[in-house]
Enzyme design. Structure first.
Site, PDB file in Angstrom:
ATOM      1  CE  LYS A  54      -2.422  -2.681  -0.508  1.00 20.15           C
ATOM      2  NZ  LYS A  54      -2.528  -4.150  -0.432  1.00 20.15           N
ATOM      3  N   GLY A 149       0.597 -18.749   9.109  1.00 22.61           N
ATOM      4  CA  GLY A 149       0.423 -17.997   7.863  1.00 22.61           C
ATOM      5  C   GLY A 149       0.595 -18.791   6.595  1.00 22.61           C
ATOM      6  CD  GLU A 208      -6.055 -15.492 -14.246  1.00 18.33           C
ATOM      7  OE1 GLU A 208      -5.431 -14.864 -13.364  1.00 18.33           O
ATOM      8  OE2 GLU A 208      -6.485 -16.646 -14.096  1.00 18.33           O
ATOM      9  CG  HIS A 450     -24.507  17.501  -1.405  1.00 16.06           C
ATOM     10  ND1 HIS A 450     -24.405  16.735  -2.548  1.00 16.06           N
ATOM     11  CD2 HIS A 450     -24.365  18.799  -1.788  1.00 16.06           C
ATOM     12  CE1 HIS A 450     -24.212  17.542  -3.590  1.00 16.06           C
ATOM     13  NE2 HIS A 450     -24.183  18.792  -3.149  1.00 16.06           N
TER      14      HIS A 450
HETATM   15  P1  FAD Z   1       1.157 -14.285   8.390  1.00 17.82           P
HETATM   16  O1  FAD Z   1       0.931 -12.844   8.277  1.00 17.82           O
HETATM   17  O2  FAD Z   1       1.768 -14.987   7.239  1.00 17.82           O
HETATM   18  O3  FAD Z   1       2.048 -14.478   9.692  1.00 17.82           O
HETATM   19  C1  FAD Z   1       2.569 -15.700  10.075  1.00 17.82           C
HETATM   20  C2  FAD Z   1       3.857 -15.452  10.818  1.00 17.82           C
HETATM   21  O4  FAD Z   1       4.246 -16.654  11.465  1.00 17.82           O
HETATM   22  C3  FAD Z   1       5.022 -15.067   9.920  1.00 17.82           C
HETATM   23  O5  FAD Z   1       5.597 -13.851  10.355  1.00 17.82           O
HETATM   24  C4  FAD Z   1       6.022 -16.212  10.073  1.00 17.82           C
HETATM   25  O6  FAD Z   1       7.372 -15.764  10.095  1.00 17.82           O
HETATM   26  C5  FAD Z   1       5.641 -16.782  11.422  1.00 17.82           C
HETATM   27  N1  FAD Z   1       5.950 -18.208  11.564  1.00 17.82           N
HETATM   28  C6  FAD Z   1       5.605 -19.218  10.735  1.00 17.82           C
HETATM   29  N2  FAD Z   1       5.998 -20.398  11.232  1.00 17.82           N
HETATM   30  C7  FAD Z   1       6.590 -20.125  12.417  1.00 17.82           C
HETATM   31  C8  FAD Z   1       7.211 -20.945  13.410  1.00 17.82           C
HETATM   32  N3  FAD Z   1       7.267 -22.274  13.294  1.00 17.82           N
HETATM   33  N4  FAD Z   1       7.725 -20.332  14.488  1.00 17.82           N
HETATM   34  C9  FAD Z   1       7.676 -18.989  14.635  1.00 17.82           C
HETATM   35  N5  FAD Z   1       7.101 -18.167  13.732  1.00 17.82           N
HETATM   36  C10 FAD Z   1       6.570 -18.743  12.640  1.00 17.82           C
HETATM   37  N6  FAD Z   1      -4.415  -8.966   3.139  1.00 17.82           N
HETATM   38  C11 FAD Z   1      -5.288  -7.968   3.366  1.00 17.82           C
HETATM   39  O7  FAD Z   1      -6.249  -8.161   4.115  1.00 17.82           O
HETATM   40  N7  FAD Z   1      -5.135  -6.750   2.788  1.00 17.82           N
HETATM   41  C12 FAD Z   1      -4.111  -6.481   1.955  1.00 17.82           C
HETATM   42  O8  FAD Z   1      -4.001  -5.365   1.454  1.00 17.82           O
HETATM   43  C13 FAD Z   1      -3.180  -7.505   1.691  1.00 17.82           C
HETATM   44  N8  FAD Z   1      -2.151  -7.279   0.860  1.00 17.82           N
HETATM   45  C14 FAD Z   1      -1.250  -8.283   0.655  1.00 17.82           C
HETATM   46  C15 FAD Z   1      -0.197  -8.035  -0.221  1.00 17.82           C
HETATM   47  C16 FAD Z   1       0.734  -9.010  -0.471  1.00 17.82           C
HETATM   48  C17 FAD Z   1       1.889  -8.717  -1.416  1.00 17.82           C
HETATM   49  C18 FAD Z   1       0.630 -10.273   0.173  1.00 17.82           C
HETATM   50  C19 FAD Z   1       1.652 -11.339  -0.051  1.00 17.82           C
HETATM   51  C20 FAD Z   1      -0.424 -10.528   1.032  1.00 17.82           C
HETATM   52  C21 FAD Z   1      -1.376  -9.539   1.266  1.00 17.82           C
HETATM   53  N9  FAD Z   1      -2.460  -9.758   2.099  1.00 17.82           N
HETATM   54  C22 FAD Z   1      -3.362  -8.758   2.311  1.00 17.82           C
HETATM   55  C23 FAD Z   1      -2.681 -11.048   2.783  1.00 17.82           C
HETATM   56  C24 FAD Z   1      -2.213 -10.968   4.244  1.00 17.82           C
HETATM   57  O9  FAD Z   1      -0.855 -10.605   4.276  1.00 17.82           O
HETATM   58  C25 FAD Z   1      -2.426 -12.302   4.951  1.00 17.82           C
HETATM   59  O10 FAD Z   1      -3.743 -12.740   4.779  1.00 17.82           O
HETATM   60  C26 FAD Z   1      -2.132 -12.185   6.431  1.00 17.82           C
HETATM   61  O11 FAD Z   1      -0.811 -11.749   6.658  1.00 17.82           O
HETATM   62  C27 FAD Z   1      -2.370 -13.518   7.149  1.00 17.82           C
HETATM   63  O12 FAD Z   1      -2.074 -13.402   8.502  1.00 17.82           O
HETATM   64  P2  FAD Z   1      -1.569 -14.643   9.367  1.00 17.82           P
HETATM   65  O13 FAD Z   1      -1.352 -14.108  10.740  1.00 17.82           O
HETATM   66  O14 FAD Z   1      -2.473 -15.780   9.188  1.00 17.82           O
HETATM   67  O15 FAD Z   1      -0.186 -15.082   8.729  1.00 17.82           O
HETATM   68  P1  NAI Z   2      -5.162 -14.842  -6.144  1.00 17.56           P
HETATM   69  O1  NAI Z   2      -5.763 -16.112  -5.760  1.00 17.56           O
HETATM   70  O2  NAI Z   2      -5.838 -13.561  -5.833  1.00 17.56           O
HETATM   71  O3  NAI Z   2      -4.936 -14.824  -7.726  1.00 17.56           O
HETATM   72  C1  NAI Z   2      -4.184 -15.787  -8.393  1.00 17.56           C
HETATM   73  C2  NAI Z   2      -4.520 -15.710  -9.877  1.00 17.56           C
HETATM   74  O4  NAI Z   2      -3.607 -16.523 -10.586  1.00 17.56           O
HETATM   75  C3  NAI Z   2      -5.926 -16.232 -10.184  1.00 17.56           C
HETATM   76  O5  NAI Z   2      -6.580 -15.314 -11.019  1.00 17.56           O
HETATM   77  C4  NAI Z   2      -5.653 -17.556 -10.874  1.00 17.56           C
HETATM   78  O6  NAI Z   2      -6.628 -17.885 -11.819  1.00 17.56           O
HETATM   79  C5  NAI Z   2      -4.323 -17.289 -11.539  1.00 17.56           C
HETATM   80  N1  NAI Z   2      -3.548 -18.491 -11.805  1.00 17.56           N
HETATM   81  C6  NAI Z   2      -3.407 -19.581 -11.007  1.00 17.56           C
HETATM   82  N2  NAI Z   2      -2.610 -20.482 -11.590  1.00 17.56           N
HETATM   83  C7  NAI Z   2      -2.215 -19.948 -12.768  1.00 17.56           C
HETATM   84  C8  NAI Z   2      -1.380 -20.398 -13.828  1.00 17.56           C
HETATM   85  N3  NAI Z   2      -0.781 -21.577 -13.755  1.00 17.56           N
HETATM   86  N4  NAI Z   2      -1.191 -19.593 -14.892  1.00 17.56           N
HETATM   87  C9  NAI Z   2      -1.801 -18.382 -14.953  1.00 17.56           C
HETATM   88  N5  NAI Z   2      -2.614 -17.913 -13.993  1.00 17.56           N
HETATM   89  C10 NAI Z   2      -2.812 -18.676 -12.908  1.00 17.56           C
HETATM   90  O7  NAI Z   2      -3.667 -14.885  -5.541  1.00 17.56           O
HETATM   91  P2  NAI Z   2      -2.561 -13.762  -5.424  1.00 17.56           P
HETATM   92  O8  NAI Z   2      -2.865 -12.616  -6.301  1.00 17.56           O
HETATM   93  O9  NAI Z   2      -1.268 -14.451  -5.572  1.00 17.56           O
HETATM   94  O10 NAI Z   2      -2.720 -13.299  -3.912  1.00 17.56           O
HETATM   95  C11 NAI Z   2      -2.527 -14.240  -2.839  1.00 17.56           C
HETATM   96  C12 NAI Z   2      -3.371 -13.900  -1.661  1.00 17.56           C
HETATM   97  O11 NAI Z   2      -2.988 -12.693  -1.052  1.00 17.56           O
HETATM   98  C13 NAI Z   2      -4.829 -13.788  -2.033  1.00 17.56           C
HETATM   99  O12 NAI Z   2      -5.525 -14.763  -1.314  1.00 17.56           O
HETATM  100  C14 NAI Z   2      -5.253 -12.433  -1.620  1.00 17.56           C
HETATM  101  O13 NAI Z   2      -6.447 -12.474  -0.904  1.00 17.56           O
HETATM  102  C15 NAI Z   2      -4.123 -11.926  -0.729  1.00 17.56           C
HETATM  103  N6  NAI Z   2      -3.903 -10.525  -1.073  1.00 17.56           N
HETATM  104  C16 NAI Z   2      -4.826  -9.611  -0.697  1.00 17.56           C
HETATM  105  C17 NAI Z   2      -4.696  -8.300  -1.045  1.00 17.56           C
HETATM  106  C18 NAI Z   2      -5.735  -7.338  -0.647  1.00 17.56           C
HETATM  107  O14 NAI Z   2      -6.574  -7.678   0.172  1.00 17.56           O
HETATM  108  N7  NAI Z   2      -5.722  -6.122  -1.158  1.00 17.56           N
HETATM  109  C19 NAI Z   2      -3.541  -7.823  -1.801  1.00 17.56           C
HETATM  110  C20 NAI Z   2      -2.657  -8.874  -2.183  1.00 17.56           C
HETATM  111  C21 NAI Z   2      -2.839 -10.156  -1.800  1.00 17.56           C
END
Ligand code: FAD
Ligand code: NAI
Length: 471
Positions: A54, A149, A208, A450
């Protein structure tokens, strides 16, 4: 060797699920510990997910707007430059301030923070293998919450080097702006990271497999989203399969095939982003020691109270079922701890909002038209375009629309889908409506200020049962 330390609740993982559960558990009076091996709290979300993405989205939007959208506003700027190092630094500052903030919240609430990897010894014992700054320990716990996670799903045969072939993590830290960026996956990560680099000048191509982008978006909204991204310069190759890919020096080549025609072509780019989804992560947990059940998709299996087969071992967040979203993990963290304390907790899985932070934003909650059709539920649609909203017009930022789906008979809100400026903030009002079983008339009869964007929300609700006023 290490002395055993006893805690009421031990949480493995310090992401949005784990850290929120830890704070709540401490607030409810439990002696609570949280183990995190990353070296910083906040998990994927704060370190390499929600927050850094973000920061890049916001600042790339600002840069793009200053370059392309000031003259007609009467603002003339010249010599606009991008300083990639400082652009990255601004992101890093946001991340370190927020992750440091959680460490402070742990202190304030009395959560013991173990820096290291947590793994099961047996059903009541967890071993901490320290990382730098931590200490080895053996913890004995009455309750354990697994919040480990998720990780990037790799693409078979394509090796991620986080330099030229990157996952989202590498994409958040590119040292230069690629001339050409190819992205496998038109889901949320692909479209958000594509937006960042497209604004900074990259030629972005999304490959995609499906015929539509946007993963779980409402079909009409996904189409509209594709249109505005195309206008911004995105190229889409939908219904396209990636066959192979490799780095050749400073370029990356992938071979793709059209699913229908079988036509093949080779795409060349400076950087390839693999964004085909995420999968649960339990590496290092030694889940075998307690025989935790894992389903076909790698998710730890739980019941409706987050309990594994051992009732005192619970699992929340990305490591188990449901959408992989930070706010979903947080809700589960609270609910799991409330189950431990009171025997009951609650998350409404029908009311988890999704937001894509493109510009305009895309936000939705509840059911899509496709889901309602499949379930055979009769519904009415109400739509209002931002082009007819005074604030959006005034701001010269009027792309998109609000779309309500309401029960045909009762007008109960079933789903809300918004493309538009600030859609992510506006969707909160829809969540409240869904939670309290509001009808669209309830919303349309609430006085909205508004001129605000939320008037479009009110008018779209009106549109499900009556004529809109301004369109
Ligand atoms: P995680 O955040 O993955 O946390 C798990 C933690 O556990 C990690 O820090 C890891 O190091 C630790 N861990 C794992 N195993 C062990 C162990 N054995 N011992 C000690 N520590 C351990 N979601 C949104 O809602 N909004 C967004 O805008 C958004 N943007 C995203 C953008 C990107 C690029 C990505 C990759 C994800 C995004 N997500 C977003 C998804 C979001 O990050 C995850 O859904 C969220 O972090 C999940 O939370 P969690 O606590 O389940 O796991
Ligand atoms: P995603 O599940 O959103 O999208 C993956 C895309 O890849 C799908 O459209 C799927 O059809 C396509 N795909 C899968 N296999 C493929 C292949 N072999 N070739 C071509 N296309 C293929 O997963 P993404 O974007 O990787 O994000 C992962 C997670 O992180 C999501 O679950 C999302 O909720 C979370 N996330 C959330 C954000 C937010 O809330 N703003 C921002 C970024 C991530």
């Amino acid at each position: 060797t290490e002395a055993t330390k006893k805690h009421d609740v031990v949480i493995i993982g310090g992401g949005p699920g784990g850290y929120v559960a830890a704070i709540k558990a401490a607030q409810l009076g439990f002696d609570t510990a949280c183990i995190e091996k990353r070296g910083a709290l906040g998990g994927t979300c704060l370190n390499v997910g929600c927050i850094p993405s973000k920061a890049l989205l916001n600042n790339s939007h600002l840069y793009h707007q200053i370059q392309h959208d000031t003259v007609k506003r009467g603002i003339e700027v010249s010599d606009v430059k991008l300083n990639v190092a400082n652009f990255q630094k601004a992101k890093d500052t946001a991340v370190s301030q927020l992750t440091g903030g959680i460490a402070m919240l742990f202190k304030k609430n009395g959560v013991t923070y173990y820096k290291g990897n947590g793994s099961f010894i047996d059903e009541h014992h967890v071993k901490v293998d320290a990382i730098e700054g931590g200490e080895d320990a053996i913890l004995k716990a009455d309750n354990i919450i697994v919040a480990t996670g998720s990780e990037v799903t790799p693409f078979p045969g394509i090796t991620i080097d986080e330099e030229r072939i990157v996952s989202s993590t590498g994409a958040l830290s590119l040292k230069e702006i690629p001339k050409k960026l190819t992205i496998i996956g038109g889901g949320i990560i692909g479209l958000e990271m594509g937006s960042v680099y497209s604004r900074l000048g990259s030629e972005v191509t999304i490959v995609e497999f499906q015929k539509a982008i946007g993963a779980s978006m409402d079909g009409e909204v996904a189409k509209a989203t594709q249109k505005f991204l195309q206008k911004q310069g995105f190229k889409f190759k939908l219904g396209t399969k990636v066959i192979s890919g490799e780095r050749q020096g400073e370029t990356v080549k992938i071979e793709v095939e059209n699913v229908d025609s079988g036509a093949k072509e080779t795409l060349e780019s400076d950087v390839l982003l693999v964004a085909i989804g995420r999968r649960p992560y339990i590496g290092g947990l030694n889940a075998e020691a307690v025989d935790l059940e894992v389903d076909k998709r790698g998710r730890l299996v739980i019941d409706s109270q987050y309990r594994s087969k051992h009732p005192h071992i619970r699992v929340i967040g990305d490591a188990t079922f449901g959408p992989m979203l930070a706010h979903k993990a947080e809700e589960e963290g609270i609910a799991a701890v409330e189950y431990i304390k009171h025997g009951h907790g609650h998350v409404n899985y029908g009311n988890i909002p999704s937001v894509m932070y493109s510009h305009p934003e895309v936000a939705w909650v509840g059911q899509t038209e496709e889901q309602l059709k499949e379930a055979g539920i009769a519904y009415k649609v109400g739509k209002f375009p931002f082009i007819a909203n005074s604030r959006a017009k005034t701001n010269n930022d009027a792309e998109g629309f609000v779309k309500f789906l309401a029960d045909a008979e009762t007008q109960r809100v079933l789903g809300v889908h918004i493309i538009g400026p600030n859609a992510g903030e506006m969707i909160g009002e829809a969540g409240l409506a869904l939670e309290y079983g509001a009808s669209t008339e309830d919303i349309a009869r609430v006085c909205h200020a508004h001129p605000t964007l939320s008037e479009a929300f009110k008018e779209a609700a009106l549109g499900t049962f009556d004529k809109t006023i301004n369109f």
